[in-house]
Write an enzyme that holds these catalytic residues in place. Structure first.
Site, mmCIF file in Angstrom:
data_model
loop_
_atom_site.group_PDB
_atom_site.id
_atom_site.type_symbol
_atom_site.label_atom_id
_atom_site.label_comp_id
_atom_site.label_asym_id
_atom_site.label_seq_id
_atom_site.Cartn_x
_atom_site.Cartn_y
_atom_site.Cartn_z
ATOM 1 N N ALA A 60 1.323 -1.055 -0.044
ATOM 2 C CA ALA A 60 -0.179 -0.369 -0.360
ATOM 3 C C ALA A 60 0.780 1.221 0.214
ATOM 4 O O ALA A 60 2.254 1.269 0.191
ATOM 5 C CB ALA A 60 -1.367 -0.380 1.065
ATOM 6 N N GLU A 126 4.643 -4.950 7.155
ATOM 7 C CA GLU A 126 4.407 -3.916 7.996
ATOM 8 C C GLU A 126 4.986 -3.230 9.105
ATOM 9 O O GLU A 126 4.524 -2.794 9.332
ATOM 10 C CB GLU A 126 2.190 -4.084 7.975
HETATM 11 N N1 CAA Z 1 4.407 3.083 -0.606
HETATM 12 C C1 CAA Z 1 5.045 4.893 -1.343
HETATM 13 N N2 CAA Z 1 5.879 4.898 -2.088
HETATM 14 C C2 CAA Z 1 7.135 3.352 -2.050
HETATM 15 C C3 CAA Z 1 6.336 1.864 -1.492
HETATM 16 C C4 CAA Z 1 4.888 1.683 -1.266
HETATM 17 N N3 CAA Z 1 5.035 0.797 -0.181
HETATM 18 N N4 CAA Z 1 7.750 1.167 -1.605
HETATM 19 C C5 CAA Z 1 8.671 1.768 -2.383
HETATM 20 N N5 CAA Z 1 8.037 2.994 -3.074
HETATM 21 C C6 CAA Z 1 8.612 4.171 -3.167
HETATM 22 C C7 CAA Z 1 9.585 4.883 -2.692
HETATM 23 O O1 CAA Z 1 9.940 5.975 -1.388
HETATM 24 C C8 CAA Z 1 10.817 5.377 -3.760
HETATM 25 O O2 CAA Z 1 10.099 6.579 -3.758
HETATM 26 P P1 CAA Z 1 11.106 8.130 -4.328
HETATM 27 O O3 CAA Z 1 12.365 7.746 -5.257
HETATM 28 O O4 CAA Z 1 10.496 8.532 -4.302
HETATM 29 O O5 CAA Z 1 11.938 7.633 -3.240
HETATM 30 C C9 CAA Z 1 10.932 4.478 -4.938
HETATM 31 O O6 CAA Z 1 9.108 3.549 -4.474
HETATM 32 C C10 CAA Z 1 11.539 3.366 -5.030
HETATM 33 O O7 CAA Z 1 11.844 2.271 -3.663
HETATM 34 P P2 CAA Z 1 13.140 2.016 -3.321
HETATM 35 O O8 CAA Z 1 13.566 3.543 -3.376
HETATM 36 O O9 CAA Z 1 13.285 2.185 -1.712
HETATM 37 O O10 CAA Z 1 13.765 1.413 -3.754
HETATM 38 P P3 CAA Z 1 15.012 -0.027 -2.833
HETATM 39 O O11 CAA Z 1 15.182 -1.009 -4.382
HETATM 40 O O12 CAA Z 1 16.395 0.100 -2.369
HETATM 41 O O13 CAA Z 1 13.889 -0.495 -1.953
HETATM 42 C C11 CAA Z 1 11.803 -1.814 -1.238
HETATM 43 C C12 CAA Z 1 12.718 -1.778 -2.412
HETATM 44 C C13 CAA Z 1 12.523 -2.741 -0.466
HETATM 45 C C14 CAA Z 1 10.704 -1.927 -1.877
HETATM 46 C C15 CAA Z 1 11.061 -0.325 -0.229
HETATM 47 O O14 CAA Z 1 10.935 0.224 -0.883
HETATM 48 C C16 CAA Z 1 10.791 -0.924 0.312
HETATM 49 O O15 CAA Z 1 10.420 -1.720 1.453
HETATM 50 N N6 CAA Z 1 9.284 -0.380 0.450
HETATM 51 C C17 CAA Z 1 8.146 -0.781 1.403
HETATM 52 C C18 CAA Z 1 7.491 -2.193 1.790
HETATM 53 C C19 CAA Z 1 6.559 -1.943 2.413
HETATM 54 O O16 CAA Z 1 6.885 -1.711 3.649
HETATM 55 N N7 CAA Z 1 5.185 -2.287 2.304
HETATM 56 C C20 CAA Z 1 4.345 -2.272 3.334
HETATM 57 C C21 CAA Z 1 3.312 -1.123 2.929
HETATM 58 S S1 CAA Z 1 2.165 -0.604 4.228
HETATM 59 C C22 CAA Z 1 1.623 -1.409 3.531
HETATM 60 O O17 CAA Z 1 1.502 -2.662 2.666
HETATM 61 C C23 CAA Z 1 -0.571 -1.888 4.784
HETATM 62 C C24 CAA Z 1 -1.441 -2.880 3.947
HETATM 63 O O18 CAA Z 1 -1.687 -4.400 4.760
HETATM 64 C C25 CAA Z 1 -2.516 -3.053 2.947
#
Ligand code: CAA
Length: 252
Positions: A60, A126
């Site tokens: 999300a 999460e």
């Molecule tokens: N929401 C919004 N933006 C996101 C995102 C997310 N879930 N995941 C990645 N992005 C964005 C980053 O902010 C980044 O944007 P900017 O370039 O503007 O900074 C871009 O995507 C690329 O991401 P990274 O620079 O972080 O890429 P990476 O290769 O270094 O890492 C990753 C990849 C490990 C997937 C990392 O992006 C990450 O940990 N993302 C979040 C994963 C997460 O926590 N997901 C759960 C969300 S909460 C949820 O889903 C609740 C539910 O149950 C429904």
């Protein structure tokens, strides 16, 4: 989001690569509407959902949720809109091409057949954000891979690769990254060559297995089987077998 049509199936591609296809409200609206539209199309017997670039969906949209408060989320029943995807009657194939994290993993689990590329990564991170899964992770993941692994993934937030996901029973098939979409299309085309009514009944019956007791589920399955005898596709399918020819299903 991109929507295309192949022979007998539709493909929905999540397309916010700069945000790793994070699922915001717009994506929710677009994907559920596109899936409903494809489902209503008589030419469509299966739907593929995949992601552009290096993510299926990284969850999300955290930036959208950062300032979300309890009252707003509760009143809007945040994430409930995704249940519309579960109302789709045709089978949905998740072609998981990369990160399937949080809501991305949960979206994949809302689909009926999960196919992963060797680059796929699954997880429910999460916990790292001080929250918990909200689109079904604690429920569907537990049913898919059992309590031990679901606790492990949801409590530590660790990611697993495609091989471990297949070993755990989360995904049906793992294929080379370059082969992923072809494999998903082949599955969709195979489903499209069958009776739409029979495949909808298969989906309905298997879904019931998660909702009810074995006795009730077995009765439900029998009743659907009995109902399938009322279809032209049953007459055609069995006649084709006896006459040693390919069936020509009419989805009636
Ligand atoms: N929401 C919004 N933006 C996101 C995102 C997310 N879930 N995941 C990645 N992005 C964005 C980053 O902010 C980044 O944007 P900017 O370039 O503007 O900074 C871009 O995507 C690329 O991401 P990274 O620079 O972080 O890429 P990476 O290769 O270094 O890492 C990753 C990849 C490990 C997937 C990392 O992006 C990450 O940990 N993302 C979040 C994963 C997460 O926590 N997901 C759960 C969300 S909460 C949820 O889903 C609740 C539910 O149950 C429904």
């Amino acid at each position: 989001m991109l929507v295309e049509k192949g022979e007998g199936y539709g493909i929905i591609t999540l397309n916010r690569p700069k945000a790793l296809n994070a699922l915001n409200l717009q994506v929710l609206t677009d994907v559920t509407a596109a899936a409903a539209q494809l489902d209503a199309d008589p030419e469509v017997s299966a739907i593929i959902i995949t992601g552009a670039d290096r993510a299926f969906a990284a969850g999300a949209d955290i930036k959208e949720m950062q300032s979300l408060d309890f009252a707003t989320a509760y009143k809007a029943d945040w994430f409930a809109g995704w249940t519309r995807l579960s109302e789709v009657r045709v089978p949905i194939i998740a072609a998981v091409n990369g990160f399937a994290l949080g809501g991305g993993c949960e979206l994949a689990m809302m689909c009926d057949i999960l196919v992963a590329s060797t680059k796929a990564k699954f997880g429910q991170p999460e916990i790292n954000l001080g929250v918990l899964p909200g689109m079904g992770g604690s429920q569907r993941l537990t049913r898919a891979i059992g309590k031990a692994k679901a606790m492990d993934l949801c409590l530590t937030g660790r990611m697993i690769g495609a091989e471990e996901a297949e070993r755990s029973g989360l995904v049906a098939r793992v294929v080379e990254h370059e082969q992923l979409l072809d494999e998903a299309k082949e599955i969709a085309a195979t489903i499209a060559s069958k009776s739409q009514i029979a495949s909808a009944m298969v989906k309905e019956a298997i879904d019931v297995a998660f909702e009810t007791t074995l006795e009730q589920g077995l009765r439900y399955e029998r009743r659907l089987f009995h109902a399938s005898l009322a279809t032209n596709d049953q007459s055609e399918g069995m006649a084709a077998f006896v006459e040693k020819r390919e069936p020509g299903f009419t989805h009636t």
